[in-house]
Design an enzyme around this catalytic site. Sequence first.
Site, PDB file in Angstrom:
ATOM      1  N   SER A 166     -36.907 -18.855  34.204  1.00  0.00           N
ATOM      2  CA  SER A 166     -37.272 -17.701  33.374  1.00  0.00           C
ATOM      3  C   SER A 166     -37.801 -18.195  32.028  1.00  0.00           C
ATOM      4  CB  SER A 166     -36.034 -16.836  33.154  1.00  0.00           C
ATOM      5  OG  SER A 166     -36.251 -15.944  32.089  1.00  0.00           O
ATOM      6  N   TYR A 179     -27.444 -15.492  30.606  1.00  0.00           N
ATOM      7  CA  TYR A 179     -28.651 -15.627  31.424  1.00  0.00           C
ATOM      8  C   TYR A 179     -29.542 -16.740  30.868  1.00  0.00           C
ATOM      9  CZ  TYR A 179     -32.787 -13.917  34.042  1.00  0.00           C
ATOM     10  OH  TYR A 179     -33.871 -13.798  34.870  1.00  0.00           O
TER      11      TYR A 179
HETATM   12  P1  NAD Z   1     -33.992  -8.355  41.961  1.00  0.00           P
HETATM   13  O1  NAD Z   1     -32.703  -7.850  41.393  1.00  0.00           O
HETATM   14  O2  NAD Z   1     -35.078  -7.375  42.252  1.00  0.00           O
HETATM   15  O3  NAD Z   1     -33.689  -9.190  43.269  1.00  0.00           O
HETATM   16  C1  NAD Z   1     -32.613 -10.068  43.361  1.00  0.00           C
HETATM   17  C2  NAD Z   1     -32.206 -10.135  44.833  1.00  0.00           C
HETATM   18  O4  NAD Z   1     -31.148 -11.075  44.916  1.00  0.00           O
HETATM   19  C3  NAD Z   1     -31.684  -8.804  45.366  1.00  0.00           C
HETATM   20  O5  NAD Z   1     -32.297  -8.500  46.600  1.00  0.00           O
HETATM   21  C4  NAD Z   1     -30.187  -9.040  45.540  1.00  0.00           C
HETATM   22  O6  NAD Z   1     -29.619  -8.348  46.638  1.00  0.00           O
HETATM   23  C5  NAD Z   1     -30.148 -10.545  45.756  1.00  0.00           C
HETATM   24  N1  NAD Z   1     -28.852 -11.107  45.370  1.00  0.00           N
HETATM   25  C6  NAD Z   1     -28.114 -10.825  44.258  1.00  0.00           C
HETATM   26  N2  NAD Z   1     -26.968 -11.515  44.285  1.00  0.00           N
HETATM   27  C7  NAD Z   1     -26.974 -12.263  45.411  1.00  0.00           C
HETATM   28  C8  NAD Z   1     -26.061 -13.173  46.003  1.00  0.00           C
HETATM   29  N3  NAD Z   1     -24.890 -13.453  45.407  1.00  0.00           N
HETATM   30  N4  NAD Z   1     -26.384 -13.753  47.164  1.00  0.00           N
HETATM   31  C9  NAD Z   1     -27.570 -13.466  47.782  1.00  0.00           C
HETATM   32  N5  NAD Z   1     -28.467 -12.605  47.281  1.00  0.00           N
HETATM   33  C10 NAD Z   1     -28.174 -12.005  46.115  1.00  0.00           C
HETATM   34  O7  NAD Z   1     -34.488  -9.495  40.943  1.00  0.00           O
HETATM   35  P2  NAD Z   1     -35.946 -10.020  40.620  1.00  0.00           P
HETATM   36  O8  NAD Z   1     -36.390  -9.371  39.366  1.00  0.00           O
HETATM   37  O9  NAD Z   1     -36.803  -9.996  41.828  1.00  0.00           O
HETATM   38  O10 NAD Z   1     -35.599 -11.534  40.236  1.00  0.00           O
HETATM   39  C11 NAD Z   1     -35.717 -12.615  41.143  1.00  0.00           C
HETATM   40  C12 NAD Z   1     -35.559 -13.906  40.368  1.00  0.00           C
HETATM   41  O11 NAD Z   1     -36.516 -13.987  39.336  1.00  0.00           O
HETATM   42  C13 NAD Z   1     -34.194 -14.040  39.669  1.00  0.00           C
HETATM   43  O12 NAD Z   1     -33.790 -15.379  39.698  1.00  0.00           O
HETATM   44  C14 NAD Z   1     -34.498 -13.619  38.250  1.00  0.00           C
HETATM   45  O13 NAD Z   1     -33.575 -14.177  37.365  1.00  0.00           O
HETATM   46  C15 NAD Z   1     -35.882 -14.216  38.092  1.00  0.00           C
HETATM   47  N6  NAD Z   1     -36.690 -13.635  37.015  1.00  0.00           N
HETATM   48  C16 NAD Z   1     -37.001 -12.308  36.988  1.00  0.00           C
HETATM   49  C17 NAD Z   1     -37.792 -11.833  35.952  1.00  0.00           C
HETATM   50  C18 NAD Z   1     -38.170 -10.388  35.863  1.00  0.00           C
HETATM   51  O14 NAD Z   1     -38.866 -10.012  34.899  1.00  0.00           O
HETATM   52  N7  NAD Z   1     -37.763  -9.580  36.814  1.00  0.00           N
HETATM   53  C19 NAD Z   1     -38.253 -12.679  34.957  1.00  0.00           C
HETATM   54  C20 NAD Z   1     -37.907 -14.015  35.015  1.00  0.00           C
HETATM   55  C21 NAD Z   1     -37.137 -14.482  36.057  1.00  0.00           C
END
Ligand code: NAD
Length: 283
Positions: A166, A179
Amino acid sequence: MKKISFDDLSGKVCVITGGAGVIGVSIVKALASVGTKVAIVDLNEELAQQVAAEIAAETGAVIIGVKANVLEKESLEAAKVVINEKLGTIDLLINGAGGNSPQATTQVEQLDDTNIQNLEASFYGLQMEGFDKVFALNFKGTLLPTMVFTRDMLTNRSGSVINISSMNSYHPLTKIPAYSAAKASVNNFTEWLAVHLAKVGIRVNAVAPGFFITSQNRFLVLDEKTGGYSARGNKIVTNTPMGKFGDPSDLQGAVLYLLSDISSFVTGIVIPVDGGFNAYSGV
Ligand code: NAD
């Protein structure tokens, strides 16, 4: 001259944890478009199977949804058995499960004379339970699946791992210390493991997404009442030289590049995909 393409990814087997989430779905679509077989490993089994069926129907790709908790090694090992049985040995891994929680978020950005009476809203009011959960999900939730799902790559002496980091891994964002620290540790671990596995054919890299509006950060970047940007949302857009939030599809190119043999001499790097946020000092 050899044509440069992602053809080497066709027929390979890729595991993506958290693959049913917003960013995960976009990456699964990219993998499907180049003919990679995908196992969506997610805590939410129903959603994983639904997403798998939808994208498979749309693209004709082979995609399965498998339940596992990235924090429990046994459940990951059980998922690996299913994946090996249904898709074959695992060539590629994307550690996508992760995220922040309101329980690990301070209400104020900085302590000052106007709010010092309300320490609960600051660092001093953080609940360790929330802090621990966020740290574990992002760090241990990257480490454990890597331990389990790279075993076949070790045998084949070939593989590529991508961790999803991130923007806050480079400079911590206000309000979200767990985070930020966890994602910084993901970058550090990416480098460590890249070195550790460099001689056995497994590359380890990361992608650091900038700002995308998703379920996890909606409460921080949108104003519930107006539906417009919150003050924080406005700050993000102002500090993103391209002047906008990203779309999850913006990550697809960087992910395919790191998975493919096109990047065969690249290991231990973190690619920001952020509209220039990380490069900008704000002035
Ligand atoms: P999201 O919440 O839409 O998806 C996360 C998925 O992970 C969900 O389907 C959830 O069921 C699954 N999950 C959660 N806990 C779990 C566990 N213990 N075991 C297995 N699966 C599990 O999130 P997203 O926004 O798609 O983020 C995906 C990745 O990208 C994450 O690592 C997040 O930190 C990173 N990220 C997101 C953003 C953003 O702007 N959304 C920015 C930077 C980084």
